[in-house]
Design a protein around this motif. Structure first.
Motif: not given
Length: 286
Positions: A70-71, A73, A138-139
């Motif tokens: 997934s994208t 955060k 980027n998570r």
């Protein structure tokens, strides 16, 4: 039929019934229903499967298994164990947090009172957030990091909460280690009603020293220093709700702590909490 045969069959039947009754329930309760209160809602597992692995300087990491696909955060929770305790003793709690979308960095030490071991886990994840090839690249939501701990680790959470990295804290039955006035963000102090190691009065005094930010006090009914059974479930649910509100903006979790005391669940659920309070800054949250 001979009496001995009848008696034997009756005994076998009774044994079978008792064995069946002793089996744990296999079906988990539904995660959301109209009748479920917010507090009970967060006692249930979240929507994510959980991965557990070694990582960091010397940490155990828990995170949602779908993190790499997934994208999203994810907010972070830094964890500190009690004196001479291990991460495994808090495994249920830490997995629960990860199931609700948090990345957890638990310091592998029973001496976490300084808070530095906890902060090291946060620094690791912040660095991993920008490292090419990291599963955490980027998570990580680096602006939403919380700290929690039990006993000595509760004192460590207070010390970690003085660092700008940490936005919010949960000192659980904290030892007299951290300097509460140095806390920078909202704090939830949890005491055990029957705790004779860290007396509820001591936790209440620490809570009373938190005057610079929103602070809430909750005394867990029937709990000693190591909560088990139903009290542990309530502790896990309350802590999850606190982090979900402050670190994930979850408005459903807000009603557990805030709003009129006549309706905020922490103040109305006498079955779970033997005492509760919040300071003026917490009252102002609305």
């Amino acid at each position: 039929m001979p009496r001995v045969t009848v008696a034997l069959k009756a005994l076998l039947a009774a044994t079978l019934i008792s064995l069946v009754a002793a089996q744990p329930a296999t079906a988990a309760p539904p995660r959301t229903t109209e009748a479920t209160t917010a507090a009970r809602y967060y006692e249930q597992l979240g929507p994510h499967q959980v991965t557990k692995t070694a990582g960091g300087p010397d940490h155990t990491l828990y995170y949602p298994s779908d993190l790499t696909t997934s994208t999203t955060k994810h907010p972070v929770v830094l964890w500190g164990n009690g004196t001479f305790a291990t991460v495994e003793q808090y495994d249920e709690f830490l997995r629960h947090l990860a199931s609700w979308g948090f990345v957890v960095a638990a310091a592998n030490t029973g001496q976490s009172g300084s808070g530095q071991e906890m902060l090291a886990g946060g620094k690791f994840l912040i660095a991993e957030n920008t490292r090419s090839g990291s599963i955490f690249q980027n998570r990580i939501d680096t602006q939403n990091i919380g700290a929690a701990g039990h006993s000595q680790g509760g004192g460590g959470a207070i010390n970690a909460g003085a660092d700008p990295m940490v936005k919010v804290t949960i000192p659980v039955q904290p030892g007299p280690i951290g300097f509460v006035p140095s806390l920078r963000g909202p704090s939830l102090f949890i005491a055990g009603q029957l705790d004779i190691v860290v007396l509820p009065l001591l936790v209440r005094l620490q809570y009373g020293a938190a005057t610079n930010h929103p602070a809430v006090f909750a005394e867990l009914r029937g709990a000693g220093h190591n909560a088990t059974g139903e009290p542990r479930t309530h502790l896990i649910g309350l802590s999850t709700a606190w982090f979900r509100y402050w670190l994930a903006g979850d408005q459903r979790a807000k009603s557990v702590f805030f709003g009129p005391r006549s309706s905020a669940e922490l103040f109305t659920d006498g079955a779970a909490w033997s005492a509760a309070d919040r300071n003026a800054k917490a009252d102002a949250v609305g």
